[in-house]
Write an enzyme that holds these catalytic residues in place. Structure first.
Site, PDB file in Angstrom:
ATOM      1  N   ASP A 163       0.783  -1.237   0.000  1.00 43.48           N
ATOM      2  CA  ASP A 163       0.000   0.000   0.000  1.00 43.48           C
ATOM      3  C   ASP A 163       0.815   1.288   0.000  1.00 43.48           C
ATOM      4  O   ASP A 163       0.590   2.174  -0.820  1.00 43.48           O
ATOM      5  CB  ASP A 163      -0.936   0.020   1.204  1.00 43.48           C
ATOM      6  CG  ASP A 163      -1.868  -1.181   1.247  1.00 43.48           C
ATOM      7  OD1 ASP A 163      -1.666  -2.126   0.460  1.00 43.48           O
ATOM      8  OD2 ASP A 163      -2.797  -1.179   2.062  1.00 43.48           O
ATOM      9  N   GLU A 204       2.260  -9.815  11.388  1.00 45.94           N
ATOM     10  CA  GLU A 204       2.023  -9.384  10.012  1.00 45.94           C
ATOM     11  C   GLU A 204       3.332  -9.066   9.288  1.00 45.94           C
ATOM     12  O   GLU A 204       3.545  -9.467   8.148  1.00 45.94           O
ATOM     13  CB  GLU A 204       1.108  -8.167  10.013  1.00 45.94           C
ATOM     14  CG  GLU A 204       0.733  -7.668   8.635  1.00 45.94           C
ATOM     15  CD  GLU A 204      -0.224  -6.485   8.680  1.00 45.94           C
ATOM     16  OE1 GLU A 204      -0.641  -6.028   7.596  1.00 45.94           O
ATOM     17  OE2 GLU A 204      -0.545  -6.001   9.792  1.00 45.94           O
TER      18      GLU A 204
END
Length: 474
Positions: A208, A439
């Site tokens: 992103d 993550e």
């Protein structure tokens, strides 16, 4: 019939007892180039069990959420990595993950980046933003890197070891759907028939807030968008996430796309002020085409083999225009300006995964990668550690990601750089053992960050680091 089983988000996760054996694990990882056999079987078994538990805890019946609360839906490329983990202990459930994903395929062939199978108010932007409050959308209107073809080929190989008939039938059912997805990419995102496709939103890259998007993203103004409240900042420290200004640009694109007849693929490419040739997306698509060609041959689909060969031939030639001789790296390209991005990101090494680089380019990439890894304790950082934009904890601006590590490692082994690949594999194992199934990870310290009990980290431990689902087949 797709099976969606509701589950509560307040399930108590009894995970990550790995920390309790940290001192033991630290003594085991004496050398980052040591064999996996150096890791005591009891310790590996513990991480193995925890990884299975994470997938079970995040299972919503037919699909797996990346992380409870933070990411409460089914994500496109997450589903592929996650399926590889399921295969280790439940191959039927692995295939179901992919089948559920393709149940959300649009009529034009696109697979959305997110499928909103079950309502949740813990994620923004959710169904009511992509749609309306009166008519919430079932999905986003954009996509993600098309890893599905790669994973289905691996699932076929893995399943065929014990049940070739089942493997062939599963592959046969998914093959035409994946092929339509690839056709969509070339029709909707490569209208000039160059062989490489564009992304029209940073979210489509899966990376992103990569530094590769900074110039292009801030080349257009923010619109007068509705006020909003971000849910991600309730789960993760704001310093580790994209900035508000970056989010304003994300949402500007979203609202413009929604205004175009709700994401009309005939319009979005032409109207988007953000149009990038992304290294990750194109490397994954190219590799997926190679794996789809393998499946087409296995299934006896000669016409499809010829179609895929055309994509491969054009794509391999076009990749060379992304090579920056001065830096010895591949770079993303801004299609609106025709210029290569100056950003040095981990995506630079993914053409190795695609198998499109020359031997000289592979040598230059390996040399650069060694330099990067000399600057950090654990590789691979998502941006050059010597770049001023590098931030070891800010999402895709520096942290280590396990899925990218798998792809780079696979590519390195293909080109004969086994020791460097092994270093990446051991670094991946070490950060998981020290910080849990997070993550992403700080490449300087190994500290875990972002979501906890993260599904693709658990899945890639099972299917790659501790298993044989994701081998190095090319």
């Amino acid at each position: 019939m797709m099976r969606i089983r509701p589950r509560s988000y307040d399930v108590r996760l009894e995970i990550f007892r790995v920390v309790a054996c940290l001192s033991t694990l630290q003594t085991i990882f004496v050398s980052s180039l040591g064999d996996y056999d150096e890791l005591k079987s009891t310790s590996r078994q513990l991480i193995h069990r925890q990884s299975i538990e994470v997938l079970k805890q995040n299972d919503y019946g037919g699909y797996t959420v990346p992380a409870l609360g933070l990411y409460p839906f089914q994500w496109n490329w997450d589903a592929g990595f996650i399926a590889a983990g399921w295969a280790v202990f439940d191959v039927d459930r692995a295939w179901e993950e992919m089948e559920t994903l393709f149940n959300g395929q649009w009529a034009d062939g696109m697979i959305p980046s997110i499928l909103f199978w079950k309502p949740s108010d813990t994620y923004f932007p959710g169904p009511e933003i992509w749609g309306t409050k009166e008519n919430p959308s079932n999905s986003t209107g954009i996509t993600q890197p098309p890893i599905a073809g790669v994973i289905v080929r691996h699932l076929y190989d893995y399943t065929a070891r014990t049940n070739r008939r089942l493997a062939r039938q599963k592959a046969l059912n998914l093959f035409p759907k994946i092929l339509e997805y690839h056709r969509w990419w070339y029709k909707a995102r490569d209208p000039f028939n160059t062989g490489l496709v564009a992304i029209i939103h940073p979210w489509e890259s899966g990376m992103d807030n990569s530094p590769a998007w900074d110039d292009a993203l801030h080349a257009f103004p923010v619109d007068d968008i509705p006020p909003y409240e971000r849910e991600d900042l309730k789960h993760v420290n704001a310093s580790m996430r994209p900035s508000k200004d970056t989010y304003d640009h994300y949402l500007t694109l979203l609202y413009r796309f929604k205004a175009a007849n709700y994401y009309d693929p005939e319009k979005l490419y032409w109207m988007s002020p953000f149009r990038m040739t992304d290294l990750c997306t194109n490397s994954v698509l190219f590799r997926a085409n190679r794996d789809m060609r393998f499946l087409a041959r296995m299934l006896g689909k000669k016409e499809e083999v010829r179609e895929i060969n055309t994509w491969l031939t054009k794509g391999k030639e076009r990749f060379q225009l992304l090579w920056d001789m001065d830096s010895g790296l591949f770079k993303c390209e801004n299609q609106l300006t025709g210029k290569l991005s100056s950003a040095r990101i981990s995506g630079a090494f993914l053409p190795l995964f695609a198998g499109v680089v020359s031997r000289d380019q592979a040598a230059a990439l390996a040399s650069n990668l060694k330099l990067w890894m000399d600057e950090v304790k654990y590789g691979v950082p998502s941006a050059d550690p010597l770049d001023p934009v590098f931030d070891p904890l800010k999402y895709w601006s520096g942290p280590l990601w396990i899925n990218i590590n798998w792809m780079i490692s696979s590519g390195l082994r293909h080109y004969g750089y086994s020791e460097l690949a092994k270093k990446i594999e051991m670094d991946s194992m070490t950060v998981i053992s020290e910080s849990g199934l997070r993550e992403y990870f700080n490449p300087r310290t190994g500290e875990g960050a972002g979501g906890e009990s993260f599904s693709w980290t658990a899945a890639l431990y099972l299917g790659w680091l501790d298993g044989k689902v994701l081998d190095n087949s090319f």
